[in-house]
Design a protein around this motif. Structure first.
Motif: not given
Length: 381
Positions: A104-115
């Motif tokens: 989660e990068t911020g409110p209601g915003t997401f990005t990929a991580n290793g998993v």
């Protein structure tokens, strides 16, 4: 405290594979020591939910969408891509972020991580479906099955929690091929099982063993699934081109998207006589742990009957210690029991099994100490 934890984190990230696993085991033990009773119960309550929501993420292609995006995606963008309702998707994404499957990068915003990137890959995606659709119902049926059978040994593949879970009287490897989607997920996860760490042929002296062998084939991968081990061998040793044979059931080979170049692909049921004679090695990877001893002896005897003067069997399986068995191995041990009436074996049990098939152990090379994955070289007595 924060400085100490950050220093430990930096050291752990620099560790080699063995060191990394030591850190994981230490963290696991430390967590258990730090847990309150409430923490323990909360952890149990989350176990089923985590795989369930991971399955939802795969159904919606959330991991794939995030892994393919160079920029973080908000709920609105993901709702458009997935077709899921905005509010519902928000709850799912929030949970996935809380357990570390996405970031989660911020409110209601997401990005990929290793998993996220791992779960976007076909083999690991297949693993999520396999664990939820195939293994999950079996584990749910396990306690009731044991109670009904008065907690007797499970060594009959037609009388296991599998039959109770799926309301069938057929053994797993007869029923599952009749369910193409479930069966495909098993084959997908097999392509990544044990994919990390040193390959077995870098620990077992494979190249030295085949150096003086002038015949063909060099290796028959018996029950080899999609051929990932043959492909790995050919990539490492290009001189093996056209000297490797992949064998599996027709319904498995039909799922291959393309036949691997330089590898012969042949349908074969390993409970029938082995048609390929005089190979240097007959290789069995995680085959024998699927069956009780009598079935394993039948498989091995078919291979011995095909032996030439230089033929040996390579068995790629766990070899368990008599005490202190790692948790991954005990997990797979009980899974084999619940699904197939089979088990993982100790070194003494391997010696006994091979002796009954007219073989003896030449050497055992453990290439994955954490899980005790090993190569057993079996030769005629």
């Amino acid at each position: 405290m924060d400085a100490i934890l950050e220093q430990l984190r930096a050291l752990a990230l620099q560790a080699d594979d063995a060191g990394r696993h030591k850190v994981l085991d230490f963290m696991r033990d430390l967590r258990l020591q730090l847990e309150t009773p409430h923490d323990t119960l909360s952890r149990f309550s989350g176990m089923h939910l985590e795989i369930t929501v991971a399955r939802m993420g795969e159904d919606l292609d959330i991991f794939k969408h995030l892994a393919e995006s160079e920029q973080p995606l908000n709920i609105e963008a993901l709702a458009t891509k997935t077709g899921a309702a905005h509010s519902l998707l928000g709850h799912i994404l929030r949970y996935l972020a809380s357990v570390g499957m996405i970031h989660e990068t911020g409110p209601g915003t997401f990005t990929a991580n290793g998993v996220t990137r791992t779960l976007a890959q076909p083999g690991y995606r297949g693993g999520i479906y396999h664990f939820f659709d195939n293994i999950g119902p079996i584990f749910q049926a396990f306690p009731a099955f044991l109670a009904e059978t008065k907690y007797q040994d499970i060594n009959d593949p037609t009388k296991t929690p599998f039959q109770k879970a799926f309301a069938t009287d057929r053994p797993a490897f007869q029923w599952l091929p009749s369910q193409p989607e479930r069966f495909a997920h098993i084959q997908q996860v097999m392509t990544v099982q044990g994919a990390h760490g040193a390959p077995w042929f870098s620990i077992f002296p494979f190249e030295k063993e085949i150096d003086s062998f002038s015949g063909s084939p060099v290796l028959v991968d018996v029950g080899g699934g999609f051929g990932h081990q043959c492909t790995a061998l050919l990539t490492a040793l290009p001189q093996l081109r056209d000297k490797l044979i992949l064998q599996d059931l027709p319904q498995t080979l039909e799922l291959l998207q393309s036949h691997p170049d330089g590898i012969e692909v042949t349908p074969h049921n390993f409970f029938e006589p082995q048609p390929v004679k005089d190979a240097r090695f007959y290789y069995l990877r995680t085959v024998l742990h699927d069956y009780p001893d009598d079935k394993c002896i039948a498989i091995l005897k078919h291979l011995v009957d095909a032996f030439g003067p230089d033929s040996h069997i390579l068995i790629d399986e766990m070899v368990l210690p008599t005490a202190g068995v790692p948790w991954e191995a005990t997990t797979i041990d009980l899974t084999m029991m619940a699904c197939l009436g089979a088990r993982e074996r100790t070194v003494a049990e391997w010696h006994t099994l091979l002796d009954a098939a007219g073989l003896r152990v030449e050497r055992i090379d453990t290439y994955s100490p954490r899980r005790r994955d090993s190569i057993i070289q079996a030769v005629p007595k």
